[in-house]
Design a protein around this motif. Structure first.
Motif, PDB file in Angstrom:
ATOM      1  N   UNK A  36       0.904  -1.332   0.086  1.00  0.00           N
ATOM      2  CA  UNK A  36      -0.025  -0.032  -0.120  1.00  0.00           C
ATOM      3  C   UNK A  36       0.994   1.084   0.021  1.00  0.00           C
ATOM      4  N   UNK A  37       2.155   1.107   0.571  1.00  0.00           N
ATOM      5  CA  UNK A  37       3.047   2.303   0.688  1.00  0.00           C
ATOM      6  C   UNK A  37       3.438   2.850  -0.951  1.00  0.00           C
ATOM      7  N   UNK A  38       3.364   1.904  -1.884  1.00  0.00           N
ATOM      8  CA  UNK A  38       3.659   2.126  -3.259  1.00  0.00           C
ATOM      9  C   UNK A  38       2.345   2.784  -4.111  1.00  0.00           C
ATOM     10  N   UNK A  39       1.148   2.577  -3.414  1.00  0.00           N
ATOM     11  CA  UNK A  39      -0.114   2.958  -3.985  1.00  0.00           C
ATOM     12  C   UNK A  39      -0.716   1.649  -4.637  1.00  0.00           C
ATOM     13  N   UNK A  40      -0.440   0.605  -4.119  1.00  0.00           N
ATOM     14  CA  UNK A  40      -1.167  -0.568  -4.553  1.00  0.00           C
ATOM     15  C   UNK A  40      -0.565  -1.468  -5.789  1.00  0.00           C
ATOM     16  N   UNK A  41      -1.354  -1.844  -6.464  1.00  0.00           N
ATOM     17  CA  UNK A  41      -0.919  -2.542  -7.779  1.00  0.00           C
ATOM     18  C   UNK A  41      -0.381  -1.503  -8.703  1.00  0.00           C
ATOM     19  N   UNK A  42      -1.122  -0.416  -8.937  1.00  0.00           N
ATOM     20  CA  UNK A  42      -0.597   0.704  -9.854  1.00  0.00           C
ATOM     21  C   UNK A  42       0.832   1.088  -9.529  1.00  0.00           C
ATOM     22  N   UNK A  43       1.046   1.361  -8.473  1.00  0.00           N
ATOM     23  CA  UNK A  43       2.525   1.690  -8.124  1.00  0.00           C
ATOM     24  C   UNK A  43       3.615   0.708  -8.165  1.00  0.00           C
ATOM     25  N   UNK A  44       3.089  -0.574  -8.093  1.00  0.00           N
ATOM     26  CA  UNK A  44       4.091  -1.679  -8.099  1.00  0.00           C
ATOM     27  C   UNK A  44       4.305  -1.864  -9.489  1.00  0.00           C
ATOM     28  N   UNK A  45       3.512  -1.750 -10.509  1.00  0.00           N
ATOM     29  CA  UNK A  45       3.382  -1.930 -11.915  1.00  0.00           C
ATOM     30  C   UNK A  45       4.394  -0.585 -12.369  1.00  0.00           C
ATOM     31  N   UNK A  46       4.259   0.479 -11.742  1.00  0.00           N
ATOM     32  CA  UNK A  46       5.150   1.590 -12.170  1.00  0.00           C
ATOM     33  C   UNK A  46       6.527   1.468 -11.878  1.00  0.00           C
ATOM     34  N   UNK A  47       6.851   0.788 -10.697  1.00  0.00           N
ATOM     35  CA  UNK A  47       8.298   0.646 -10.452  1.00  0.00           C
ATOM     36  C   UNK A  47       8.759  -0.401 -11.206  1.00  0.00           C
ATOM     37  N   UNK A  48       8.111  -1.405 -11.480  1.00  0.00           N
ATOM     38  CA  UNK A  48       8.407  -2.748 -12.401  1.00  0.00           C
ATOM     39  C   UNK A  48       8.849  -2.149 -13.955  1.00  0.00           C
ATOM     40  N   UNK A  49       7.913  -1.211 -14.344  1.00  0.00           N
ATOM     41  CA  UNK A  49       8.169  -0.708 -15.774  1.00  0.00           C
ATOM     42  C   UNK A  49       9.524   0.010 -15.644  1.00  0.00           C
ATOM     43  N   UNK A  50       9.567   0.839 -14.681  1.00  0.00           N
ATOM     44  CA  UNK A  50      11.124   1.719 -14.513  1.00  0.00           C
ATOM     45  C   UNK A  50      12.031   0.743 -14.446  1.00  0.00           C
ATOM     46  N   UNK A  51      11.991  -0.109 -13.491  1.00  0.00           N
ATOM     47  CA  UNK A  51      13.221  -1.039 -13.542  1.00  0.00           C
ATOM     48  C   UNK A  51      13.648  -1.798 -14.794  1.00  0.00           C
ATOM     49  N   UNK A  52      12.617  -2.276 -15.664  1.00  0.00           N
ATOM     50  CA  UNK A  52      12.815  -3.065 -16.850  1.00  0.00           C
ATOM     51  C   UNK A  52      13.621  -1.792 -17.901  1.00  0.00           C
ATOM     52  N   UNK A  53      12.904  -0.618 -17.818  1.00  0.00           N
ATOM     53  CA  UNK A  53      13.426   0.146 -18.850  1.00  0.00           C
ATOM     54  C   UNK A  53      14.830   0.651 -18.639  1.00  0.00           C
ATOM     55  N   UNK A  54      15.080   0.986 -17.305  1.00  0.00           N
ATOM     56  CA  UNK A  54      16.460   1.490 -16.711  1.00  0.00           C
ATOM     57  C   UNK A  54      17.407   0.394 -17.185  1.00  0.00           C
ATOM     58  N   UNK A  55      17.310  -0.875 -16.530  1.00  0.00           N
ATOM     59  CA  UNK A  55      18.251  -1.897 -16.988  1.00  0.00           C
ATOM     60  C   UNK A  55      18.246  -2.125 -18.386  1.00  0.00           C
ATOM     61  N   UNK A  56      17.306  -2.271 -19.173  1.00  0.00           N
ATOM     62  CA  UNK A  56      17.548  -2.446 -20.543  1.00  0.00           C
ATOM     63  C   UNK A  56      18.129  -1.507 -21.404  1.00  0.00           C
ATOM     64  N   UNK A  57      17.908  -0.260 -21.000  1.00  0.00           N
ATOM     65  CA  UNK A  57      18.701   0.686 -21.742  1.00  0.00           C
ATOM     66  C   UNK A  57      20.009   1.025 -21.207  1.00  0.00           C
ATOM     67  N   UNK A  58      20.247   1.392 -19.879  1.00  0.00           N
ATOM     68  CA  UNK A  58      21.515   1.682 -19.248  1.00  0.00           C
ATOM     69  C   UNK A  58      22.321   0.432 -18.883  1.00  0.00           C
ATOM     70  N   UNK A  59      21.756  -0.473 -18.172  1.00  0.00           N
ATOM     71  CA  UNK A  59      22.537  -1.807 -17.672  1.00  0.00           C
ATOM     72  C   UNK A  59      22.918  -2.751 -19.215  1.00  0.00           C
ATOM     73  N   UNK A  60      21.996  -2.968 -19.805  1.00  0.00           N
ATOM     74  CA  UNK A  60      22.260  -4.013 -20.881  1.00  0.00           C
ATOM     75  C   UNK A  60      22.581  -3.039 -22.226  1.00  0.00           C
ATOM     76  N   UNK A  61      22.061  -2.102 -22.425  1.00  0.00           N
ATOM     77  CA  UNK A  61      22.494  -1.389 -23.639  1.00  0.00           C
ATOM     78  C   UNK A  61      23.729  -0.677 -23.464  1.00  0.00           C
ATOM     79  N   UNK A  62      23.819   0.506 -22.848  1.00  0.00           N
ATOM     80  CA  UNK A  62      25.133   1.075 -22.538  1.00  0.00           C
ATOM     81  C   UNK A  62      26.264   0.249 -21.978  1.00  0.00           C
ATOM     82  N   UNK A  63      25.759  -0.306 -20.926  1.00  0.00           N
ATOM     83  CA  UNK A  63      26.661  -1.195 -19.884  1.00  0.00           C
ATOM     84  C   UNK A  63      27.105  -2.149 -20.876  1.00  0.00           C
TER      85      UNK A  63
END
Length: 466
Positions: free
Chosen positions: A410-437
Motif C-alpha cells: 500500500x506504501x507504493x499505491x497498490x498494484x498501480x504503483x507496483x507496476x510503475x516501479x517494475x516498468x521503470x526497472x525494466x526500462x532502466x536496466x534494459x537501456x542503461x545496464x544492458x544497452x550502454x553497459x
C-alpha cells in the motif's frame, strides 16, 4: 481471508518440519550439527544474502570508482542497492505464490529444492522456464568462474613464486570439494564466517588507505570516458545482483514467507562495507586504480593485508559454493539423482559441473572487466528484467491480483504503483545496464583480450625486475 488460510497452510507445513527436526536433534552430535551445519532461520538467510552479495566485488569497487568518479560511484551503489532489493522482493513474492499453489495440490518438497526456473515454469509456462534457466545457469557459471579468478588474483599478492594461471589450477581443485555440501541448509557456519571475513577486509581497506594517505601527485580524473563510465556502473549493477540464488536461500528457510525484507536489510549492511572502503581507496590512489582492478595490489604489504588476502580466499571458496550449488541442483535434476539421499552419489554426479568453470577461468582471467561483462549481459536479465516482467505477467489478470498470496504494498499505491516501479526497472536496466553497459563492457573486455591475450599466465602482474 483466503490469504490467511494460505498462510496457515504454509506455516503448518514448516512447523511440522521443525518438529521433525527437533525430534531428530536429541543427541549431542545432532545438536552440534544443528548449531553449525543445519540452518533455516531468518538470521541464516540474512547471513547468506549479506555474505554472498559482496564477496570479491569488494576488491573491484575502488576500480569502479576510478572509472565513475566519487559522486557517481556512491550514487550508483545506493541506487542499485535499492533496485536489487526490490527485485529480490519480487522473486520472494513469486516463490511464495508458486509454492502455495503447489502445496494446495499436495505436492511435497521435502527432498526437492525449488529453483527459479521451476517457479517460472509453474507460474508462466515452459518458455519462461527455458529463458530463466538459460540466463540463471549462465550467470551462475560465470559467477563461479569469477570466484576462481579472484582466488588466483589474491593469493598472488602473498606468494608470487607461482603465476596466477597455476594458482587457478590449484584453487579449481580446492573449490571442487564444494560438491560435498548438500544444500543451502548447510551453509550456516560458512555464511557467518564469510560475513566476518568481508567485514574485516572492508574495514582494513578503509583504515589502511586513510593511514597510507594520498599517493604523490594523485589524480581523480574519473569519469573521463563513456566506455569506462558505463563499465564501472555495470560492475556496481553486478555487485547488487547476487540474488540469482535467492530462491534456493528461501527454500532453505523454515518460514520462507518471512524473507521479504531480508535482502534489503542485507544490502543496508553491505553498503556500510562497500561505501567507506571504495571511497577511501579511491581517495588514496586515484587513477592508479584504472590499471589495478584488485585494490589489494596497491595497499602496502604487511600482516594486516596478508590476513585480508587469506580471509578473502576462504570467502571466495564459500562464494564459489554459493554460486555453484544451484548448478549442481540443475545437473542432479537432469540426471534424475536430485532426490536420492546418498551424499556420495550426488557428489560424484556433481563433479563434471566444475570442469567447464575451471577451463573458463583459465581462458578469461580478467579480474574486474569480467565482472562488468557478466553484469551487463547476464545479471541485467537474470536479476532485474526477468523478475520484474514475470511479476507483471503473473498478476496481469484481475483474478490473479485478487487471489494473490502477497498483496501489493500500500506504501507504493497498490498494484498501480507496483507496476510503475517494475516498468521503470525494466526500462532502466534494459537501456542503461544492458544497452550502454553491454556496449562499454564488451569494448573493455575485447581490449583486455587484445592486450593480454587468452590463457594469459599472469593478468596485470608487475613486470619482472631485472
Amino acid at each position: 481471508m483466503a490469504s490467511e488460510k494460505v498462510e496457515t497452510v504454509i506455516a503448518g507445513n514448516y512447523v511440522e518440519m521443525e518438529r521433525e527436526e527437533a525430534e531428530s536433534s536429541s543427541s549431542t552430535k545432532s545438536k552440534l550439527s544443528a548449531l553449525f551445519w543445519h540452518g533455516g532461520s531468518v538470521y541464516d538467510a540474512w547471513f547468506s544474502c549479506a555474505s554472498n552479495q559482496v564477496a570479491q566485488v569488494l576488491l573491484t569497487l575502488p576500480y569502479s570508482f576510478s572509472q565513475l568518479g566519487m559522486l557517481s560511484g556512491i550514487l550508483f551503489q545506493l541506487f542499485y542497492g535499492l533496485m536489487g532489493s526490490w527485485t529480490a522482493y519480487l522473486i520472494s513474492v513469486l516463490y511464495v505464490e508458486y509454492r502455495t499453489r503447489k502445496e494446495r495440490e499436495k505436492v511435497d518438497f521435502r527432498n526437492h529444492v525449488i529453483q527459479w526456473f521451476e517457479v517460472l515454469d509453474g507460474l508462466l509456462g515452459k518458455h519462461w522456464r527455458n529463458v530463466g534457466l538459460f540466463f540463471n545457469c549462465t550467470f551462475l557459471l560465470f559467477g563461479s568462474v569469477i570466484q576462481l579468478i579472484a582466488c588466483a588474483s589474491n593469493i598472488y599478492y602473498i606468494n608470487d613464486n607461482l603465476d596466477k594461471r597455476t594458482w587457478t589450477y590449484i584453487f579449481g581443485a580446492c573449490c571442487a570439494t564444494t560438491v560435498f555440501i548438500p544444500s543451502f541448509h548447510n551453509y550456516r557456519i560458512w555464511s557467518f564466517l564469510g560475513l566476518v571475513m568481508t567485514t574485516y577486509t572492508a574495514w582494513y581497506m578503509t583504515v589502511a588507505s586513510l593511514i597510507h594517505g594520498q599517493v604523490e601527485g594523485v589524480k581523480h580524473s574519473g569519469p573521463s570516458k563513456m566506455v569506462l563510465y558505463f563499465t564501472g556502473a555495470t560492475n556496481i549493477l553486478y555487485t547488487f545482483g547476487g540474488h540469482a540464488v535467492t530462491v534456493e536461500i528461501m527454500h532453505a528457510m523454515w518460514k520462507p514467507q518471512k524473507f521479504k525484507l531480508i535482502y534489503l536489510m542485507a544490502t543496508l549492511y553491505v553498503l556500510t562495507l562497500t561505501l567507506p572502503s571504495a571511497s577511501a581507496v579511491y581517495w588514496a590512489f586515484g587513477d592508479d586504480l584504472l590499471t589495478h582492478s584488485n585494490a589489494l595490489a596497491l595497499l602496502p604489504r604487511n600482516g594486516f593485508r596478508d590476513t585480508a588476502v587469506i580471509l578473502m580466499l576462504i570467502h571466495q571458496f564459500i562464494t564459489f559454493g554459493f554460486a555453484c550449488t544451484p548448478l549442481y541442483f540443475v545437473w542432479e535434476k537432469f540426471l534424475r539423482v536430485h532426490e536420492t539421499k546418498s551424499l556420495i552419489k550426488r557428489a560424484l554426479t556433481r563433479l563434471p559441473v566444475v570442469i567447464p568453470i575451471w577451463f573458463l577461468a583459465i581462458i578469461f582471467p580478467f579480474f574486474g572487466p569480467i565482472n562488468s561483462t557478466v553484469g551487463s549481459l547476464l545479471v541485467s536479465f537474470t536479476v532485474y528484467i526477468i523478475p520484474a516482467l514475470a511479476h507483471m505477467v503473473t498478476f496481469a489478470s484481475p483474478s490473479a491480483r485478487e487471489n494473490a498470496v502477497e498483496r501489493a504494498p500500500s506504501l507504493l499505491g497498490g498494484w498501480a504503483g507496483l507496476y510503475s516501479v517494475n516498468i521503470f526497472v525494466v526500462g532502466w536496466v534494459l537501456i542503461v545496464g544492458f544497452g550502454f553497459g553491454g556496449w562499454a563492457s564488451m569494448l573493455n573486455f575485447v581490449h583486455q583480450v587484445s592486450t593480454f591475450g587468452l590463457f594469459t599466465k599472469c593478468y596485470q602482474c608487475p613486470s619482472p625486475k631485472h
